[in-house]
Scaffold this motif. Structure first.
Motif, PDB file in Angstrom:
ATOM      1  N   GLU A 145      22.043 -74.699  19.660  1.00 59.15           N
ATOM      2  CA  GLU A 145      22.650 -73.922  20.737  1.00 59.15           C
ATOM      3  C   GLU A 145      21.879 -72.627  20.968  1.00 59.15           C
ATOM      4  O   GLU A 145      21.628 -72.241  22.117  1.00 59.15           O
ATOM      5  CB  GLU A 145      24.118 -73.620  20.429  1.00 59.15           C
TER       6      GLU A 145
ATOM      7  N   VAL B  19      19.827 -71.468  24.396  1.00 55.99           N
ATOM      8  CA  VAL B  19      20.039 -70.184  25.082  1.00 55.99           C
ATOM      9  C   VAL B  19      18.706 -69.456  25.262  1.00 55.99           C
ATOM     10  O   VAL B  19      18.403 -68.942  26.344  1.00 55.99           O
ATOM     11  CB  VAL B  19      21.047 -69.309  24.299  1.00 55.99           C
ATOM     12  N   GLU B  20      17.889 -69.423  24.210  1.00 57.14           N
ATOM     13  CA  GLU B  20      16.593 -68.750  24.286  1.00 57.14           C
ATOM     14  C   GLU B  20      15.679 -69.441  25.296  1.00 57.14           C
ATOM     15  O   GLU B  20      14.995 -68.777  26.080  1.00 57.14           O
ATOM     16  CB  GLU B  20      15.918 -68.718  22.912  1.00 57.14           C
TER      17      GLU B  20
ATOM     18  N   LYS C  35      16.573 -71.187  27.880  1.00 60.08           N
ATOM     19  CA  LYS C  35      17.100 -70.915  29.219  1.00 60.08           C
ATOM     20  C   LYS C  35      16.648 -69.528  29.675  1.00 60.08           C
ATOM     21  O   LYS C  35      16.227 -69.352  30.827  1.00 60.08           O
ATOM     22  CB  LYS C  35      18.628 -71.019  29.224  1.00 60.08           C
TER      23      LYS C  35
END
Length: 182
Positions: free
Chosen positions: A42, A46-47, A49
């Protein structure tokens, strides 16, 4: 008396079986590791994205995707050079480290020129793979998610755990390892 001796001998033999092995108090199910893997996936998503948003906003540069899990674009390209570093070659390069918001963590002057033998010395994973993509006199900017940077520990100084990084890397010299030619 003989009965007492037999009885004592029987007690002695029963008590001499040796120590009883301890049993585990807690049995691990692997659930903690599975949860940790999911949290890390996860975080990486996030990184990635965030990095993709930076790439989409930067209309001036053409980003390339590395097979090692980071992105980069060339600031200076050397079309006349044909040789890229290989395992065992020694390179001299300069680089800086910044946050994804372009705040300088370490300047190229602070770090100084770095001498590195390809795949034979330890640097953080992203930079180890980044220098292999450059030829002499080339410079590129790299976006590293935290697993390609300093990972889950940071550098124990200015870079915290799980910190994605931006770096501008310039390759100055390659000393070819004679063994890599053969």
């Amino acid at each position: 008396m003989r009965l007492v001796l037999v009885f004592l001998l029987a007690i002695l033999l029963v008590n001499c079986d040796g120590p009883e092995p301890r049993r585990p108090v807690e049995i691990k199910s692997g659930r903690y590791y599975k949860e940790s893997i999911e949290r890390n996936k996860e975080l990486l998503a996030v990184e990635e994205k965030l990095i993709q948003e930076i790439i989409q906003k930067d209309t001036l540069h053409e980003y390339l995707t590395s097979p090692n899990g980071f992105w980069y674009y060339f600031e200076t390209k050397n079309d006349t050079a044909t040789y890229a570093p290989k395992t065992g070659d020694q390179v001299l390069f300069s680089y800086n480290l910044m946050t994804l918001d372009n705040d300088t963590i370490y300047s190229a002057e602070e770090i100084g020129p770095t001498s590195y033998v390809i795949d034979k010395q330890q640097l953080f994973p992203g930079i180890q793979n980044a220098v292999k993509l450059l030829k002499i006199s080339e410079k590129a900017s790299f976006l590293f998610p935290s697993p390609q940077a300093y990972g889950y520990q940071g550098d124990n100084n200015k870079i915290g755990p799980k910190t994605p990084l931006k770096s501008s890397v310039e390759l100055h010299t390659i000393i070819i390892d004679n063994d890599s030619i053969n």
